[in-house]
Each structure stands twice: as C-alpha cells, then as structure tokens.
Design an enzyme around this catalytic site. Structure first.
Site, PDB file in Angstrom:
ATOM      1  CG  ASP A   1      -1.756   1.259   1.364  1.00  0.00           C
ATOM      2  OD1 ASP A   1      -2.733   1.153   0.259  1.00  0.00           O
ATOM      3  OD2 ASP A   1      -1.788   2.000   2.125  1.00  0.00           O
TER       4      ASP A   1
ATOM      5  CD  GLU B   1      -2.179   2.151  -3.543  1.00  0.00           C
ATOM      6  OE1 GLU B   1      -3.465   2.599  -3.508  1.00  0.00           O
ATOM      7  OE2 GLU B   1      -1.575   2.110  -2.633  1.00  0.00           O
TER       8      GLU B   1
END
Length: 579
Positions: free
Chosen positions: A218, A280
């Site tokens: 993330d 990401e």
C-alpha cells in the site's frame, strides 16, 4: 503446505506472476459467514470455488489485521494477527491452505506507510517526550509560529484537510504535531529509523512463514519523504506527477524508497518458490513507475495511468505503448487494472462523457450515469485488457458487471474522505458495497441475514451470480470464457503487434503466434499451432460498426456482432485466422 505451480506448455516451471490474473477480495464486502453484515475469512473460504470456476490464478486480500477501522482496515494496529470481525489467525492459515489446495496463490496487503493511531508504537510515542526514540519511529515536528500553533508545513491529507494533527502534552498543554498523509488515525512512519525497517522485514517473514505468495504494498511510493519536509504549493495529488510546470511532490516517489524494496526483494528471494511484491504506486510517467519493478525490486506495479486513460482509441493506444515500452526496458511485465477498492467501478466510470476527470464518488444529487452504456464499455475494456501481454487484476464483483452504488445515502457513508472534505467528495464507499451472490436470498447471498455494513441497492438482484451462471451473454460468462481463452492461447505471454485500422479503432495481434510467424502467414493451412494460438483483437471506439479483418472468424466478443458480422461501437472482439 501445498503451493500452486504455474507451468508453461512444455511443462517447465515459469514465473507465474508475469501472466497471472489476480482477483482482489475486499474482505468486509465479499462474503459474510456469521450474519453480522461484515464479510470475513470463513466467508471467503466458503466462496473459493467461485474463483476456481472463474479461472483466476491468485487472490489478493485487502487488510484483515486488527484495526479500529478508521480507514476500513488500512489503519493497522497489529500486523501479525487477524481483526476479530474477520476471524482468527487460524482462519487466515486455513484460507491459505485451502486456496493452495485449489491451485490458487494468496497475496496479502501490507501497509507500511503508516500504522493505526492505536498501534502500540504510536501509543508509546504519544506518552513519550519530544525527541525520544519512541517518537522517532513516526514523523513528529514542532509547529510553526511563536507558540507552535501552525502545522510544520503546508501538506494536505489525501483524504482532505491538513496532513498534521497536534498532540497534547501530559499536562494538557499543546504539544508537537504528527504527520498523517491520510486520516488522523493513520500516522506516517519514519522510514529513516532502522527500527521501522527491521520491523517490516520481520512482518514479511511472519507471513511468508505462514505460506503467503506475496504482498501488495500500500502507498508504495510514499514511505520516504523529502528530508526538509518542504512546503508544497501545487494541487495535492497522490501521484508523483509528470507535469512540466511542477516538481515532484516532496511526499511522493522519493528515490529512497527503492533501497527499501531492494532489501525486501532479498528477503523474498531467500524463500523457496516465487513470492511477489506488488506496488500500489500512483506514479507517472511510466518510466518512473518502471523503476519500482527493476530486477532487484518489486515484481509488479499497478498501471494506474492505464486505469485513468480516456475511452478513446488514441488515449488507449498511447498508454498501452508507453506502458509496454517502459516495463520492457527493465524486463518486467505490465500489470493492467481497471477497478479496485479506491476508484469508481469502471462499469460506471466509463459511462461518463469521454475525457471527464474521474470523480471521487457519485451521490444521489449528482448526475446519474447511463448504466447500460457503462456496462457495454466496461465489458469492451475488460476484453481489451485481458488480451494485453502481462498480468491483470480484477476487483471483486466486476465479473458480475457491478456498477458503482451511485445512490448510496450520505448518512451511511464511512469513507473518511466524506468527512475530511467537509462533505464535498463522496469518497469510495460506492465501490465497496457487499456483492450479490443469490438474487432471492437475504442480503443477496452476501450472508445468512439481511445485514450488510453498507446498504445494497435493489438492482443488485439482477447482477447476482446465480442469475448469470450458464447464461449465454452474461457478464460472468464473458469473463469466464475470456479467462479460459487467455490461458489456452497464451495471451498474457504474447507479443503485441499493432495492425492498421480505421480511425477510433484499436486492432492488434497477440498470443504465442504473434511474433515473426504471424507476419509470415499465420493462420494458413501450412501454419503450425502458433497461428491457431494467435488472436486478433479489435476494439471499436468509433461511431459505427467495423468489419473484422478478412479471413478471420470470431473467437469471443464483449457483445453481439451485427447481423452482418461487424463489430459494433463499444465492443471488443477476439478473432483468429480461419484454418
């Protein structure tokens, strides 16, 4: 533990992640086993056969760790356990085992940019003095102004509002400020601190030892900040940007992140098998993104430039060419994606006028998109994406054609964006509504009761899985056929070769026969199996129907062809040479 193996047609092991189709599961919205209205790990286990029938290679789980749920689990309080609403650690172990038994790999979410404010480290930091080792694990700073009442810099939270929150000293007087690029319940870690780096190496090993096949990282572009925390006076973005008129933001895509990922790659490479790191990283241009997937760093990076591309032949071809070139330069696959838990579902997004900037949510008083147009374009975009070389990600429910829930009542919204922007941006709840399995069951089969943590719209019944299985032309069957053909024809590992086509039409060859053989008569009676495995892809974004190339026959399409066998507007067709 049984670990799945992807093999080439000659039986040799291969790097599975280069061509894999990976299915994202948002745990709280996938399947609820106990009727509390929140999806859980036992619910996922009970639905694993759906992923097998669909034909994906792996699943990615959004966070299921202990969390106050300030940002739906992306505020992690403990990286080595399971949030009780999702189950127990034993359930995570069983999910990994049962997925592997079905030939599915399991990728889990890792959230390294920030912890929860409930994490033991941050609780310790709040109780500690300025300048203490406990505070050095995070980004604490004195405020500006004579009494420190102004934030340390001008940075803004991605979710709206300032990126700094002031603390209180033990005596109740105002204290230092801490950085949170997202919600105030998500304090940013200080990645210059060796303890932080050592902790995450240990977290990686904890889950690798339990058998996971990789990590989706993330905010991979956000861990390292510019050392001087310089003010930022340009529009706030989550991407690094490629705008000529502005420098790279001091909070995103700093070169120091690559040292971290080289260390992590070494950890993964020490384990048997092929575990992966997936970035990401909202980074542009494509060359900056490609730096994350150099041979000694990550394996994949989501292609958000592709997700954002306008529905026009020119825009689509430009981003495809640029992405393939940038990834090829570092020997990596391109990783295609159209929807996820952070963006408007593409069955709704593509219904907006071409070139419209992607909104952050749609609500009841916004113009409502054309659902039929959106689904038609979404199906065409999906069939285009699944023909491209590289890996692809699917978001739960897109195989059912689910649109965004655009009439979600504002009073039930839970995304912190809605609150932090002063109710000016609806946020991401509309793409996170629990998905429908059975049209006539409570909560459309999401769980055994009518409970659903976000209300499901009445139209969910028409999208339910049991209304689409074995129904010719349904979106589910379109996906299932595409995934089977993608595997059988080796599309993910093929070489893309553009063909001449009319304006506003994309046409290319792809597959194991798309190399030199294709240019020397693929599809003729004397051709080998390579010609049979080559696919010609035509996506029609023009105003009228277009013909398939001469001498071809239809293999698959996102919608019916015309009575004369032409490809209508907003339809993608796969064809091959007649043999």
């Amino acid at each position: 533990m049984n670990t799945p193996t992807t093999r080439t047609r000659d039986g040799a092991d291969t790097e599975w992640w280069r061509e894999a189709v990976i299915y994202q599961i948002y745990p709280r919205s996938f399947a609820d086993s106990d009727g509390d209205g929140i999806g859980d790990l036992p619910g996922i286990i009970a639905r694993l056969d759906h992923l097998v029938a669909l034909g994906v290679d792996a699943l990615w789980l959004s966070p299921f760790y202990p969390s106050p749920q300030a940002d739906a689990g992306y505020d992690v309080a403990d990286y080595r356990d399971v949030e009780p609403i999702f189950g127990r650690l034993a359930d995570a172990d069983r999910l990994i085992t049962e997925a592997h038994d079905r030939g599915l790999r399991v990728v889990v979410d890792l959230v390294p940019n920030h912890t929860s404010s409930a994490h033991a480290w941050f609780v310790e930091a709040l109780a500690a003095a300025p300048g203490s080792p406990a505070r050095d694990r995070y980004v604490f700073r004195d405020g500006r102004g004579p009494d420190g009442a102004e934030p340390p810099n001008s940075w803004r939270s991605v979710f709206g509002g300032p990126a700094w929150t002031r603390t209180d000293n033990p005596d109740g007087t105002p204290g230092q400020w801490y950085l949170h690029l997202f919600d105030a319940g998500q304090p940013d870690l200080n990645w210059d601190n060796p303890q932080v780096r050592d902790e995450f190496v240990d977290i990686l090993r904890f889950w690798l030892d339990r058998g996971v096949d990789g990590f989706r990282v993330d905010v991979a572009h956000g861990l390292v900040k510019q050392a001087d925390l310089a003010d930022w006076h340009y529009p706030e973005e989550t991407t690094s940007g490629d705008h000529v008129e502005q420098p790279r933001p001091p909070m995103w895509d700093q070169d120091g992140v690559h040292e971290i990922y080289r260390q992590w790659r070494a950890v993964l490479d020490a384990y048997p098998g092929e575990q992966i790191l997936v970035a990401e990283a909202w980074v542009q241009p494509a060359e900056r993104l490609a730096a994350y997937v150099r041979p000694d760093e990550m394996h994949q990076a989501f292609n958000f430039e592709y997700l954002e591309a306008a529905w026009s032949a020119e825009a689509q071809r430009t981003v495809i060419e640029r992405s393939l070139a940038a990834a090829s330069a570092v020997g990596a696959p391109t990783t295609w994606v159209l929807s996820n838990h952070d963006v408007l579902r593409h069955a709704t997004r593509l219904a907006l006028p071409v070139g419209t900037p992607r909104p952050n949510g749609i609500g009841t008083d916004d113009p409502q998109p054309d659902t039929a147009l959106g689904l038609r374009r979404a199906r065409a975009a999906t069939l285009l994406m699944l023909a491209l070389p590289g890996s692809a990600y699917l978001y739960q429910g897109e195989e059912l054609g689910l649109p965004e829930h655009t009439t979600l009542p504002d009073e039930v919204r839970q995304d912190p964006t809605w609150r932090r922007t002063g109710h000016t941006q609806r946020g991401r709840d509309g793409c996170r509504v629990p998905i429908p399995w059975e049209a006539d069951s409570p909560s459309y089969g999401f769980g055994p009761t009518d409970a659903s943590w976000l209300p499901q719209p009445p139209v969910w019944a028409e999208y339910a899985l049991d209304r689409q299985v074995d129904v010719p032309g349904s979106t589910y069957e379109m996906y299932r056929t595409a995934l089977r053909l993608r595997h059988e024809l080796g599309l993910g590992g093929g070489e893309l070769r553009w063909m001449e086509s009319p304006d506003d039409v994309l046409a290319f060859r792809i597959g194991s026969g798309a190399g030199a053989e294709a240019d020397s008569g693929a599809g003729s009676d004397s051709d080998s199996d390579s010609g049979a495995r080559e696919v010609i892809v035509v996506t029609n974004l023009s105003a009228g129907p277009v013909a398939l190339p001469p001498g071809t026959e239809l293999v698959h399409a996102s919608g019916p062809l015309t009575a004369t066998g032409q490809v209508p507007t907003d339809v993608t067709a796969w064809a091959r040479q007649r043999r």
